[in-house]
Design an enzyme around this catalytic site. Structure first.
Site, PDB file in Angstrom:
ATOM      1  N   LYS A   1     -40.621  24.367  30.730  1.00 47.35           N
ATOM      2  CA  LYS A   1     -41.622  24.752  29.523  1.00 47.35           C
ATOM      3  C   LYS A   1     -40.175  24.257  27.738  1.00 47.35           C
ATOM      4  O   LYS A   1     -39.830  24.557  27.900  1.00 47.35           O
ATOM      5  CB  LYS A   1     -40.764  26.210  29.475  1.00 47.35           C
ATOM      6  CG  LYS A   1     -41.958  27.234  28.515  1.00 47.35           C
ATOM      7  CD  LYS A   1     -42.096  28.608  28.532  1.00 47.35           C
ATOM      8  CE  LYS A   1     -40.300  28.386  27.501  1.00 47.35           C
ATOM      9  NZ  LYS A   1     -41.324  28.446  25.737  1.00 47.35           N
TER      10      LYS A   1
ATOM     11  N   GLU B   1     -24.299  29.262  12.836  1.00 44.08           N
ATOM     12  CA  GLU B   1     -24.890  28.237  13.557  1.00 44.08           C
ATOM     13  C   GLU B   1     -26.092  28.535  12.367  1.00 44.08           C
ATOM     14  O   GLU B   1     -27.062  29.519  12.227  1.00 44.08           O
ATOM     15  CB  GLU B   1     -25.658  27.887  14.737  1.00 44.08           C
ATOM     16  CG  GLU B   1     -25.984  27.102  14.919  1.00 44.08           C
ATOM     17  CD  GLU B   1     -26.904  26.375  16.342  1.00 44.08           C
ATOM     18  OE1 GLU B   1     -27.266  27.678  16.973  1.00 44.08           O
ATOM     19  OE2 GLU B   1     -26.402  25.733  16.970  1.00 44.08           O
TER      20      GLU B   1
ATOM     21  N   GLU C   1     -26.965  25.207  27.444  1.00 45.51           N
ATOM     22  CA  GLU C   1     -26.733  24.600  26.500  1.00 45.51           C
ATOM     23  C   GLU C   1     -26.610  24.483  25.295  1.00 45.51           C
ATOM     24  O   GLU C   1     -27.763  24.951  24.900  1.00 45.51           O
ATOM     25  CB  GLU C   1     -27.084  23.231  27.305  1.00 45.51           C
ATOM     26  CG  GLU C   1     -25.935  21.905  25.941  1.00 45.51           C
ATOM     27  CD  GLU C   1     -26.533  21.233  25.420  1.00 45.51           C
ATOM     28  OE1 GLU C   1     -25.683  22.453  24.161  1.00 45.51           O
ATOM     29  OE2 GLU C   1     -27.362  20.958  23.867  1.00 45.51           O
TER      30      GLU C   1
ATOM     31  N   CYS D   1     -27.684  20.928  17.786  1.00 46.47           N
ATOM     32  CA  CYS D   1     -26.628  21.788  18.438  1.00 46.47           C
ATOM     33  C   CYS D   1     -24.936  21.407  18.960  1.00 46.47           C
ATOM     34  O   CYS D   1     -24.105  21.712  17.846  1.00 46.47           O
ATOM     35  CB  CYS D   1     -26.681  22.170  19.546  1.00 46.47           C
ATOM     36  SG  CYS D   1     -26.978  20.571  20.854  1.00 46.47           S
TER      37      CYS D   1
END
Ligand code: NAI
Ligand code: MG
Length: 785
Positions: free
Chosen positions: A192, A397, A266, A300
């Protein structure tokens, strides 16, 4: 603007990449996409679609289907059904499909790059030079692991159906990171894509169709978080691989807990970029540009925290501000743009909110003097200094082009600060003192550490996090474990070759009489033998099947000279390129499989078709090893890394055995070549014609001139010349025992390596050949601050 002004400012003019080919592709699909299930486009059971937008201008690009739980169920069932055959398909056949994907991606590289830029907003320079080449590299690399699975992962089996959920920041690259290892290990996939960036995955689906991938091996279902959740919860899924936010990662961990589903996550990061006072500051500044402004900071592992040693902080900031002033934000299709668009308004708002928070919490904000385009989703490169270690912008983040700078005094403090988040994805360390850099590297808790560099990725190196950045690795040998399980008794489906165009029928039918004399192949050219003589080649029943040149001492000398001249270049050729060339050799050999099979049958009286098959596999195996024959890190005492690196031996003479002449050539010479050696090959005198035919394959396969030389003639005479030659580094001699002593004695001059083998019987296995084709260099790197 006047000419004088132009001469004074030297501004960049616009250099736009054309969007048209990608727009045409969308148009060909009428701007509306279905779900890719069991190899076909299916209308979603949901009957719902949603728009995907170009974030650079807010315009709708296309509508994609919104898969619901029923659609997920269909896709999982299709993958389950396909798994039955796919999991039993030989590694070599899977390798061929993965290789085909790599080639297709290269062939359509620009279309992929433009489409990715349109859908995501990232600069064309990045999609063109980073994302898409890495995608191809990933498929090549894993084609190799498919090839090697049976030998290298013996005792392991695929998991089954893998559900894969990916984010929008590297849409096709994340697809490759997920799909390539899963298929290589024999799993089938339901993937997906992220809702903001589904388009390149759909183009990839088309590639799966084009290469004839069996239906259901790859299924691509577009949708949103709900679709993802339905996939996670489906009982028919054996493993979930997820990349995205830590928040969703946590939800998935909970949802799969106790279900027996294997999981890799991850997740996010807040990676430190540590600059010591002895660092090369100008390089470090360029490093920062890559660390936090690459992909608009939506990475990331972005180096989003700059930790700089106090004494040089102001100097570093000044250089950084000067550099930021020169960055260009704008149309992502402009080849001269550094930062493109932020993925979506919601992300832009998040960045703005967190920046506001930074200001409120007392950090000092700096942005360039120029403004970003008002239309579309843009945000300027941003630097915060005087950031408190516990503040929001030092901990959360942001996923945008925002750098938070903190200072430290000692290496200990740098390590403490670096580790002072809940994450642990990556870190970058800058110092000219390698002792210090390695010492700090061992202490930072992160899955990847870059020294004097940043954001380097490769399929051969595993990527993944420590702590709340997730678990599991993607890439490298370590990444394979995510897609296999240990079994008690490993069963491989031998002899079940079903690849397209693979079968070359053996035929006893003989060729018309041959009046052609096969030449020698030296320095990339076909040359007549110096002697002016030819030598007859007979079939086992005594019939004449052809003639080859009778090479002599002079021909060997020329061949060695050519191999020496090519050695440096070939040794330095990237392992990935060597692999590509070997795959290409196999591809071109397979084009002529029937002809080679016929010729082999004639010379040996054996099944030539089977031998060509085996030779193709041997070339695939050599290609696979080219970028996977890895060194070790030895645990020597002291604080130390001792890197044991296999290196090529150099110029090698290879005298081939009589049995299975083509297979021997492919296995011995292919492996030696893969390891970076350049070769003088002497084919078996009983069956040399397949080797001389092979030079035509070499000529069409980008094998650099001089890398692979072929000299036909009397085995022992040529062996002696090679063994005595001071510019030959190793001789492999397959032949009668009497010849072994000859070669070993004659080789003492320059103490060359020798390897003697019988002239018939089974060939040595690849592992042994790899060892013989390399020598290990140990590099000691002590460290300690
Ligand atoms: P996300 O984590 O929600 O989305 C990633 C993928 O997961 C998408 O395909 C999404 O459809 C899917 N998903 C969402 N909810 C799900 C659920 N409950 N079950 C299964 N799949 C689900 O990330 P999003 O919303 O796109 O971005 C939010 C924030 O996450 C960003 O601002 C950024 O900070 C962070 N992020 C981090 C990434 C990374 O690589 N570390 C990548 C993308 C986002
Ligand atoms: Mg989009």
């Amino acid at each position: 603007m006047t000419l004088t002004e132009i001469m004074q400012t030297l501004p960049y003019g616009p250099a736009p990449e054309a969007a048209q080919p990608a727009m045409d592709w969308l148009k060909a699909h009428k701007g509306k996409f279905q779900l890719f299930i069991a190899g076909k486009w299916r209308t979603p059971a949901s009957r719902e679609w949603f728009a995907t937008i170009n974030p650079a201008n807010g315009q709708k690009l296309a509508e994609v289907a919104l898969a619901n739980a029923t659609d997920v169920d269909k896709a999982v069932k299709a993958a389950r059904k396909a798994f039955v055959e796919w999991s039993q398909t030989r590694g070599h056949v899977r390798a061929r499909y993965l290789y085909a994907m790599a080639r297709q991606i290269q062939k359509h590289a620009r279309l992929f790059a433009v489409l990715e830029t349109l859908d995501n907003g990232k600069p064309i320079r990045e999609t063109r030079d980073i994302d898409i080449p890495l995608v191809a590299r990933h498929f090549y690399y894993h084609a190799g692991w498919a090839q090697l699975m049976e030998s290298e992962l013996a005792g392991y089996a695929p998991l089954g159906v893998v559900g894969q959920i990916i984010p929008w920041n590297f849409p096709l690259l994340m697809l490759a990171w997920k799909v390539a290892p899963a298929l290589a290990m024999g799993n089938t996939v339901v993937l997906k894509p992220a809702e903001f960036t589904p388009l390149t995955a759909l183009l990839f689906a088309e590639i799966c169709q084009n290469i004839g991938l069996p239906p259901g091996v790859v299924n691509i279902i577009t949708g949103d978080g709900k679709t993802g959740a339905a996939l996670v919860e489906h009982p028919g899924v054996d493993k979930i691989a997820f990349t995205g936010s830590t928040e969703v990662g946590r939800i998935i961990r909970k949802a799969t807990a106790g279900s027996g589903k294997k999981l890799s996550l991850e997740l996010g990061g807040k990676s430190p970029f540590v600059v010591f006072e002895d660092a090369d500051l100008d390089s470090a500044v360029e490093g920062v540009v890559d660390a936090i402004w690459f992909n608009q900071g939506q990475v990331c592992c972005a180096g989003s925290r700059l930790l700089v040693q106090e004494g040089i902080a102001e100097k570093m900031y000044a250089k950084l501000r000067a550099r930021m002033e020169k960055l260009r934000v704008g149309d992502p299709l402009d080849k001269a743009v550094d930062l493109g668009a932020i993925i979506a308004p919601v992300q832009l708002e998040k960045i703005q909110r967190l920046v506001q928070k930074g200001v409120e919490e007392g950090a000092k904000l700096w942005q360039p003097s120029w403004a970003v385009p008002a239309e579309g989703c843009f945000y300027p490169p941003t630097l915060f200094t005087e950031v408190a270690p516990a503040s929001t912008i030092a901990q959360e983040e942001i996923f945008g082009p925002v750098l938070a700078a903190l200072t430290f005094r000692t290496p200990e403090e740098a390590v403490r600060l670096a580790n002072n988040t809940r994450y642990g994805l990556a870190a970058s360390i800058w110092s000219e003192d390698i002792n210090l850099a390695l010492d700090v590297a061992t202490q930072i808790k992160a899955g990847t550490i870059w020294i004097n560099s940043t954001n380097l990725f490769d399929a051969a190196s595993g990527f993944g996090g420590y702590r709340e950045s997730g678990f599991g690795r993607e890439g490298g040998r370590e990444g394979l474990w995510e897609y296999v399980k240990k079994i008690e008794q490993h069963r491989t489906a031998q002899g079940q070759s079903s690849a397209r165009g693979l079968t070359a029928k053996a035929s006893a039918e003989s060729l018309p009489p041959i009046d052609r004399t096969a030449k020698l192949f030296i320095g990339g050219k076909q040359v007549r033998p110096d002697s002016g003589y030819s030598k007859a080649v007979h079939a086992p029943d005594g019939r004449l099947v052809g003639e080859v040149g009778l090479g002599n001492r002079k021909d060997i000398r020329n061949a060695v000279e050519a191999a020496r001249a090519a050695q440096e270049g070939w040794r330095k050729t990237a392992a990935h390129s060597k692999a590509q060339i070997l795959y290409f050799l196999a591809e071109n050999l397979s084009q002529r499989a029937e002809e080679f099979a016929r010729r082999l049958s004639e010379q040996t009286g054996q099944d030539g078709g089977a031998e060509v098959e085996a030779a193709l596999e041997a070339l695939f195996t050599a290609a696979a090893w080219a970028d996977k024959y890895e060194g070790l890190v030895h645990p020597t005492p002291l604080r130390n890394v001792t890197l044991a690196i296999p290196e090529p031996i150099g110029v090698m003479g290879i005298l081939c055995p009589d049995d299975q002449p083509l297979l021997a050539l492919a296995r011995l010479a292919g492996t030696a070549l893969a390891m970076g050696n350049t070769l003088v090959v002497v084919p078996s005198p009983l069956a040399p014609l397949s080797a001389t035919d092979f030079y035509q394959v070499l000529e069409t396969s980008d094998v650099p001139a001089g890398t692979f030389n072929i000299v036909t003639g009397e085995r022992d005479e040529l062996a002696l010349t090679l063994a005595e030659h001071d510019d030959v580094d190793a001789v492999w001699y397959a032949g009668p025992q009497a010849g072994w002593a000859l070669v070993e004695k004659a080789s003492t001059g320059n103490m060359k390596r020798t390897w003697t083998l019988p002239s018939s019987g089974p060939l040595p296995d690849t592992e042994e050949i790899l060892r013989q084709a390399t020598q290990v260099k140990n590099i000691w790197v002590p460290y300690g601050a």
